[in-house]
Design a protein around this motif. Structure first.
Motif, PDB file in Angstrom:
ATOM      1  N   ASP A 146       2.316   9.619 -12.488  1.00  0.00           N
ATOM      2  CA  ASP A 146       3.636   9.944 -11.951  1.00  0.00           C
ATOM      3  C   ASP A 146       3.779   9.285 -10.573  1.00  0.00           C
ATOM      4  OD1 ASP A 146       2.209  11.545 -10.146  1.00  0.00           O
ATOM      5  OD2 ASP A 146       2.736  13.417 -11.156  1.00  0.00           O
ATOM      6  N   LEU A 147       4.992   9.327 -10.023  1.00  0.00           N
ATOM      7  CA  LEU A 147       5.266   8.595  -8.793  1.00  0.00           C
ATOM      8  C   LEU A 147       4.373   9.037  -7.629  1.00  0.00           C
ATOM      9  CD1 LEU A 147       6.853   6.503  -7.181  1.00  0.00           C
ATOM     10  CD2 LEU A 147       8.631   8.234  -6.820  1.00  0.00           C
ATOM     11  N   PRO A 148       4.229  10.332  -7.351  1.00  0.00           N
ATOM     12  CA  PRO A 148       3.343  10.712  -6.240  1.00  0.00           C
ATOM     13  C   PRO A 148       1.908  10.221  -6.440  1.00  0.00           C
ATOM     14  CG  PRO A 148       4.733  12.563  -6.862  1.00  0.00           C
ATOM     15  CD  PRO A 148       4.926  11.521  -7.908  1.00  0.00           C
ATOM     16  N   SER A 149       1.442  10.243  -7.682  1.00  0.00           N
ATOM     17  CA  SER A 149       0.079   9.780  -7.942  1.00  0.00           C
ATOM     18  C   SER A 149      -0.037   8.273  -7.786  1.00  0.00           C
ATOM     19  CB  SER A 149      -0.362  10.198  -9.352  1.00  0.00           C
ATOM     20  OG  SER A 149      -0.398  11.606  -9.475  1.00  0.00           O
ATOM     21  N   ARG A 150       1.009   7.534  -8.169  1.00  0.00           N
ATOM     22  CA  ARG A 150       0.995   6.079  -7.967  1.00  0.00           C
ATOM     23  C   ARG A 150       0.970   5.747  -6.481  1.00  0.00           C
ATOM     24  NH1 ARG A 150       4.858   6.183 -12.102  1.00  0.00           N
ATOM     25  NH2 ARG A 150       6.557   5.636 -10.683  1.00  0.00           N
ATOM     26  N   ILE A 151       1.749   6.484  -5.701  1.00  0.00           N
ATOM     27  CA  ILE A 151       1.752   6.267  -4.252  1.00  0.00           C
ATOM     28  C   ILE A 151       0.376   6.563  -3.676  1.00  0.00           C
ATOM     29  CG2 ILE A 151       2.681   7.108  -2.062  1.00  0.00           C
ATOM     30  CD1 ILE A 151       5.365   7.545  -3.510  1.00  0.00           C
ATOM     31  N   ALA A 152      -0.219   7.667  -4.112  1.00  0.00           N
ATOM     32  CA  ALA A 152      -1.547   8.030  -3.616  1.00  0.00           C
ATOM     33  C   ALA A 152      -2.578   6.979  -4.008  1.00  0.00           C
ATOM     34  CB  ALA A 152      -1.949   9.399  -4.167  1.00  0.00           C
ATOM     35  N   GLN A 153      -2.464   6.430  -5.215  1.00  0.00           N
ATOM     36  CA  GLN A 153      -3.396   5.402  -5.655  1.00  0.00           C
ATOM     37  C   GLN A 153      -3.220   4.131  -4.835  1.00  0.00           C
ATOM     38  OE1 GLN A 153      -5.849   5.860  -8.219  1.00  0.00           O
ATOM     39  NE2 GLN A 153      -6.562   4.086  -7.067  1.00  0.00           N
ATOM     40  N   GLY A 154      -1.966   3.788  -4.547  1.00  0.00           N
ATOM     41  CA  GLY A 154      -1.715   2.623  -3.701  1.00  0.00           C
ATOM     42  C   GLY A 154      -2.295   2.797  -2.314  1.00  0.00           C
ATOM     43  N   ARG A 155      -2.171   3.998  -1.763  1.00  0.00           N
ATOM     44  CA  ARG A 155      -2.725   4.260  -0.430  1.00  0.00           C
ATOM     45  C   ARG A 155      -4.258   4.181  -0.457  1.00  0.00           C
ATOM     46  NH1 ARG A 155      -0.193   8.541   0.424  1.00  0.00           N
ATOM     47  NH2 ARG A 155       1.436   7.721   1.781  1.00  0.00           N
ATOM     48  N   ALA A 156      -4.863   4.652  -1.542  1.00  0.00           N
ATOM     49  CA  ALA A 156      -6.323   4.589  -1.656  1.00  0.00           C
ATOM     50  C   ALA A 156      -6.809   3.153  -1.825  1.00  0.00           C
ATOM     51  CB  ALA A 156      -6.781   5.445  -2.835  1.00  0.00           C
ATOM     52  N   ASN A 157      -6.047   2.375  -2.603  1.00  0.00           N
ATOM     53  CA  ASN A 157      -6.447   0.984  -2.852  1.00  0.00           C
ATOM     54  C   ASN A 157      -6.274   0.109  -1.619  1.00  0.00           C
ATOM     55  OD1 ASN A 157      -6.975   1.689  -5.486  1.00  0.00           O
ATOM     56  ND2 ASN A 157      -5.092   0.799  -6.319  1.00  0.00           N
ATOM     57  N   ASP A 158      -5.203   0.364  -0.865  1.00  0.00           N
ATOM     58  CA  ASP A 158      -4.868  -0.497   0.274  1.00  0.00           C
ATOM     59  C   ASP A 158      -4.510   0.369   1.479  1.00  0.00           C
ATOM     60  OD1 ASP A 158      -4.805  -3.380  -0.886  1.00  0.00           O
ATOM     61  OD2 ASP A 158      -3.645  -2.202  -2.333  1.00  0.00           O
ATOM     62  N   PRO A 159      -5.504   0.973   2.117  1.00  0.00           N
ATOM     63  CA  PRO A 159      -5.233   1.919   3.204  1.00  0.00           C
ATOM     64  C   PRO A 159      -4.602   1.281   4.430  1.00  0.00           C
ATOM     65  CG  PRO A 159      -7.592   1.461   3.021  1.00  0.00           C
ATOM     66  CD  PRO A 159      -6.943   0.866   1.814  1.00  0.00           C
ATOM     67  N   ASP A 160      -4.664  -0.046   4.553  1.00  0.00           N
ATOM     68  CA  ASP A 160      -4.091  -0.706   5.722  1.00  0.00           C
ATOM     69  C   ASP A 160      -2.611  -1.052   5.554  1.00  0.00           C
ATOM     70  OD1 ASP A 160      -6.532  -0.603   7.036  1.00  0.00           O
ATOM     71  OD2 ASP A 160      -7.179  -2.549   6.276  1.00  0.00           O
ATOM     72  N   TRP A 161      -2.072  -0.875   4.354  1.00  0.00           N
ATOM     73  CA  TRP A 161      -0.651  -1.171   4.163  1.00  0.00           C
ATOM     74  C   TRP A 161       0.202  -0.181   4.961  1.00  0.00           C
ATOM     75  CZ3 TRP A 161       0.680  -2.235  -1.703  1.00  0.00           C
ATOM     76  CH2 TRP A 161       0.038  -3.404  -2.104  1.00  0.00           C
ATOM     77  N   PRO A 162       1.314  -0.638   5.527  1.00  0.00           N
ATOM     78  CA  PRO A 162       2.245   0.299   6.159  1.00  0.00           C
ATOM     79  C   PRO A 162       2.762   1.306   5.131  1.00  0.00           C
ATOM     80  CG  PRO A 162       2.771  -1.977   6.754  1.00  0.00           C
ATOM     81  CD  PRO A 162       1.746  -2.050   5.668  1.00  0.00           C
ATOM     82  N   ASN A 163       3.003   2.523   5.566  1.00  0.00           N
ATOM     83  CA  ASN A 163       3.439   3.568   4.647  1.00  0.00           C
ATOM     84  C   ASN A 163       4.726   3.216   3.916  1.00  0.00           C
ATOM     85  OD1 ASN A 163       1.286   5.338   5.044  1.00  0.00           O
ATOM     86  ND2 ASN A 163       2.266   6.348   6.797  1.00  0.00           N
ATOM     87  N   ASP A 164       5.619   2.463   4.579  1.00  0.00           N
ATOM     88  CA  ASP A 164       6.900   2.163   3.933  1.00  0.00           C
ATOM     89  C   ASP A 164       6.770   1.171   2.780  1.00  0.00           C
ATOM     90  OD1 ASP A 164       6.439  -0.136   5.433  1.00  0.00           O
ATOM     91  OD2 ASP A 164       8.285  -0.006   6.602  1.00  0.00           O
ATOM     92  N   GLU A 165       5.598   0.564   2.610  1.00  0.00           N
ATOM     93  CA  GLU A 165       5.378  -0.349   1.488  1.00  0.00           C
ATOM     94  C   GLU A 165       5.041   0.387   0.198  1.00  0.00           C
ATOM     95  OE1 GLU A 165       5.787  -3.507   1.313  1.00  0.00           O
ATOM     96  OE2 GLU A 165       5.659  -4.321   3.348  1.00  0.00           O
ATOM     97  N   LEU A 166       4.526   1.611   0.309  1.00  0.00           N
ATOM     98  CA  LEU A 166       3.906   2.254  -0.841  1.00  0.00           C
ATOM     99  C   LEU A 166       4.906   2.724  -1.898  1.00  0.00           C
ATOM    100  CD1 LEU A 166       1.200   4.250   1.125  1.00  0.00           C
ATOM    101  CD2 LEU A 166       0.826   2.250  -0.338  1.00  0.00           C
ATOM    102  N   GLU A 167       6.008   3.341  -1.467  1.00  0.00           N
ATOM    103  CA  GLU A 167       6.938   3.864  -2.472  1.00  0.00           C
ATOM    104  C   GLU A 167       7.620   2.756  -3.270  1.00  0.00           C
ATOM    105  OE1 GLU A 167      10.669   6.959  -3.069  1.00  0.00           O
ATOM    106  OE2 GLU A 167       9.471   7.019  -1.234  1.00  0.00           O
ATOM    107  N   PRO A 168       8.183   1.711  -2.639  1.00  0.00           N
ATOM    108  CA  PRO A 168       8.787   0.661  -3.469  1.00  0.00           C
ATOM    109  C   PRO A 168       7.775  -0.019  -4.390  1.00  0.00           C
ATOM    110  CG  PRO A 168       8.830   0.048  -1.136  1.00  0.00           C
ATOM    111  CD  PRO A 168       8.432   1.480  -1.205  1.00  0.00           C
ATOM    112  N   TRP A 169       6.537  -0.176  -3.914  1.00  0.00           N
ATOM    113  CA  TRP A 169       5.488  -0.735  -4.762  1.00  0.00           C
ATOM    114  C   TRP A 169       5.261   0.160  -5.974  1.00  0.00           C
ATOM    115  CZ3 TRP A 169       0.803   1.445  -6.143  1.00  0.00           C
ATOM    116  CH2 TRP A 169      -0.116   0.606  -6.768  1.00  0.00           C
TER     117      TRP A 169
END
Length: 263
Positions: A146-169
């Motif tokens: 689901d969307l929250p889990s995808r965002i969390a996975q993106g944050r885990a995979n790429d912790p240096d990305w700015p937060n505003d990149e995660l949701e559109p990704w």
């Protein structure tokens, strides 16, 4: 950020304002036009156009082979429908960068300069037949969340990305049409071969191979030797494949002067 939305044939596109766009943005595989919004938020004064590639975002997916020539023609269709005298600067990432290279080689009337962010190197023969392909396992796994889990996975995979990149990704992964993997696919031509046909200025931005960048420093040098027009390569250390996400300030430091000079 995108105040104007439209559609040309099967293609969804977005503009930052009503003005004729001076820069067009082509996203990478499994992303969408919305993935450019965080970057564009730090680029005041740019009149931007961003296009959802076929099968991505809100664009349709024609029942035909998935080829870079088709992606090229899609971009040309949208740019031709809202032309700018002298063409636009076209910025592409990954799949979008290779699409931009195809476009610049074939339609110099539409492209006044091109920015290639870590495109694939390609290497297919011009007569290579279409082949079957399949959804990458990492994408299948991400799309199942689901969307929250995808965002969390993106944050885990790429912790240096700015937060505003995660949701559109994360949103873009669910928008991708999996039917594209039922269609035949054709690998792209060699980037060095395409560069022999591109006469407009080219900026190639790449990261570190060991962090996932598709372009090595050695290959960038080969690109410089092959280029028919003005060519500059910028290596941004400690970045991988998504350079604009891995180090946005340094990416903008490379991109902005090029845009200001050519747009």
């Amino acid at each position: 950020m995108f105040d104007v939305r439209g559609r040309t044939a099967h293609l969804a596109w977005y503009r930052t304002d009503e003005a004729i766009a001076d820069v067009a943005f082509l996203h990478g595989f499994s992303d969408s036009a919305q993935c450019w919004e965080p970057l564009l938020g730090e680029m005041p004064g740019i009149h931007a156009l961003a296009i959802d590639a076929r099968g991505h975002g809100e664009s349709g997916l024609p029942e035909e082979p998935f080829r870079y020539t088709a992606l090229r023609d899609d971009a040309a269709l949208v740019l031709s429908s809202q032309p700018r005298d002298g063409g636009m600067v076209v910025v592409g990432h990954s799949m979008g960068a290779m699409s931009a290279a195809y476009l610049a080689a074939a339609r110099p009337d539409l492209v006044r300069a091109v920015v290639l962010e870590d495109p694939p190197t390609g290497g297919a023969d011009a007569h290579q037949p279409d082949e079957p392909w399949s959804e990458p396992p990492w994408l299948t796994e991400i799309r199942a969340l689901d969307l929250p889990s995808r965002i969390a996975q993106g944050r885990a995979n790429d912790p240096d990305w700015p937060n505003d990149e995660l949701e559109p990704w994360a949103v873009s992964k669910a928008q991708l049409n999996p039917h594209m993997f039922d269609l035949p696919y054709q690998d792209p031509l060699s980037l060095t071969d395409l560069l022999t046909e591109i006469t407009c200025p080219v900026l190639l931005i790449h990261g570190d191979s060991e962090r996932g960048s598709l372009i090595s420093t050695e290959y960038a040098e080969r690109c410089a030797e092959a280029a028919a027009g003005d060519f500059n390569a910028v290596h941004i250390p400690n970045t991988g494949h998504s350079i604009h996400r891995d180090n946005r300030p340094q990416y903008l430091a490379a991109l902005t002067p090029f845009l200001n000079h050519h747009r």
